[in-house]
Scaffold this active site. Structure first.
Site, PDB file in Angstrom:
ATOM      1  N   ASP A 129      15.071 -53.937  -1.632  1.00 50.51           N
ATOM      2  CA  ASP A 129      14.169 -54.057  -0.492  1.00 50.51           C
ATOM      3  C   ASP A 129      13.031 -55.052  -0.774  1.00 50.51           C
ATOM      4  OD1 ASP A 129      12.412 -53.739   1.599  1.00 50.51           O
ATOM      5  OD2 ASP A 129      12.506 -51.555   1.606  1.00 50.51           O
ATOM      6  N   SER A 132       9.461 -54.467   0.741  1.00 48.72           N
ATOM      7  CA  SER A 132       8.614 -53.565  -0.048  1.00 48.72           C
ATOM      8  C   SER A 132       8.087 -54.261  -1.288  1.00 48.72           C
ATOM      9  CB  SER A 132       9.395 -52.318  -0.474  1.00 48.72           C
ATOM     10  OG  SER A 132       9.686 -51.542   0.636  1.00 48.72           O
TER      11      SER A 132
END
Ligand code: NAD
Length: 373
Positions: A129, A132
């Site tokens: 991710d 993030s």
């Protein structure tokens, strides 16, 4: 497969999509890594470190020749896109939200494109991710930038010459960036408060030692999507929120705004009138600047001075920590790689895997992402 890492050409982009560490890992997994000369320079990664890790360094043309996959930070410029081998896989932060023309241009060029922004927020995909990994650094850096602009100290200091008051910091939006901003401001000694529209944020804010401030009505209780993101709030909610923010913000020294709604303009949370209630010397860092900003006065990549208040609209805060941002982003790509190959390490994206389904913009000359067809 042959993976090409290009020098990023977007103005102000300092990151790179591989590091010597990830080059070694990818080579260890049987891949061939070609890096364009100078690709890591702005991330403190000179060519000799990539070479020592086993990468083949070359010109843009040599790097792209017969590449199966291109790992990029941002969408390559048009001239570079035109040189990508037909049928190759392009993986990057491609800014795909609502950009049907861009998706069509990938399809027309025969490029299979995967957008890192669309990585599903499921436990299995957490290590891939990139939003993030980059937001976390942005939250940290925003507070560091604020501390540079703010002409006072963050911690309370008791000295023989008198006491220096602690700075009051207010973090708007307590997602990945906001939580890191809270933690960083607390570490520097500020008195921190934060707001969000998702109820889940309340406990997280409290656990970091900050005070949570929000309009906690029925709409607030239902403001989180199944994907973990915030919904766009109603006009009524926004009006109640503005009232609450207006009374709080006047007492703040440092404000970091991070509020985003995927694919939508950033919600305007700070009006010009609110800025005018703030004390001279106060600082606003608007992390949402690239999406239009959370403050009415934000200008992308500028520090605007308004009646003594500084409003900074950095659009690429992770790029101001290029070495760490590249390291984390490059690891996100390494973690994605097993989903892009078959058992023999040849390019064969797992098109039916929910992670790839979520990320895929184009495949075999067609736009496949539901939101971009
Ligand atoms: P984001 O960057 O989309 O938005 C930043 C924050 O702004 C969010 O917390 C959002 O609720 C908030 N916001 C939106 N509108 C607002 C408004 N009008 N006023 C105040 N705040 C507003 O969000 P994000 O940082 O990507 O994270 C969203 C959530 O997803 C977090 O809870 C995070 O922990 C979670 N998450 C889950 C995973 C996973 O499970 N794999 C991965 C990453 C993040």
């Amino acid at each position: 497969m042959k993976i090409a890492i290009l020098k990023e050409r977007r103005d102000g982009e300092t990151r790179v999509a591989a590091t010597p560490e990830t080059v070694k890992k990818l080579i260890g997994a049987g891949h061939e890594i070609h890096v364009e000369k100078g690709a890591g320079e702005t991330a403190s990664l000179p060519d000799d470190l990539f070479e020592a890790a086993g990468a083949k360094m070359g010109t843009l043309a040599a790097t792209l020749k017969d590449a199966d996959a291109i790992y990029a930070v941002r969408t390559p410029d048009d001239a570079t896109l035109a040189k990508l081998p037909k049928g190759c896989l392009l993986v990057g932060l491609l800014e795909p939200h609502g950009d049907k023309a861009k998706a069509k241009s990938f399809a027309d060029a025969g490029i299979d494109a995967l957008s890192m922004e669309f990585t599903p927020r499921i436990t299995r995909a957490q290590a891939m991710d990139a939003l993030s990994s980059q937001s976390n650094l942005a939250g940290y850096r925003a507070v560091i930038e604020a501390s540079q602009i703010y002409r006072r100290a963050f911690p309370m200091m008791m000295t023989a010459a008198g006491t220096v008051a602690a700075a009051k910091a207010f973090i708007m939006g307590a997602g990945v960036a906001g939580l890191q901003a809270i933690a960083t401001a607390r570490r520097l000694g500020a008195v921190v408060s934060a707001t969000d529209v998702r109820p889940a944020a309340k406990e997280q804010v409290a656990s970091l030692g900050a005070k949570f401030i929000a309009v906690e009505d029925e709409e607030f209780k239902a403001a989180e999507t199944s994907g973990g993101y915030a919904k766009e709030m109603s006009k009524e909610y926004q009006a109640k929120q503005a009232e609450l923010v207006a009374s709080h913000i006047a007492k703040q020294d440092v404000v970091v705004t991070t509020a985003l709604i995927p694919g939508r303009p950033a919600p305007k949370l700070i009006t010009k009138a609110m800025v005018e209630t703030m004390k001279p010397g106060s600082v606003i860092i608007d992390i949402a600047a690239a999406m239009g900003g959370n403050c009415e006065l934000t200008k992308p990549d500028e520090i605007v001075e308004h009646k003594g208040v500084s409003i900074a609209g950095f659009t690429n805060l992770p790029g101001r920590l290029a070495a760490d941002a590249s390291a984390l982003y490059a690891r996100n790509l390494v973690n994605l790689t097993p989903l892009l190959v078959d058992d023999d390490g040849k390019l064969a994206p797992h098109w039916d895997d929910e992670v790839i389904v979520g990320m895929a913009l184009t495949r075999d000359g067609k736009v496949v992402h539901e939101t971009l067809k």
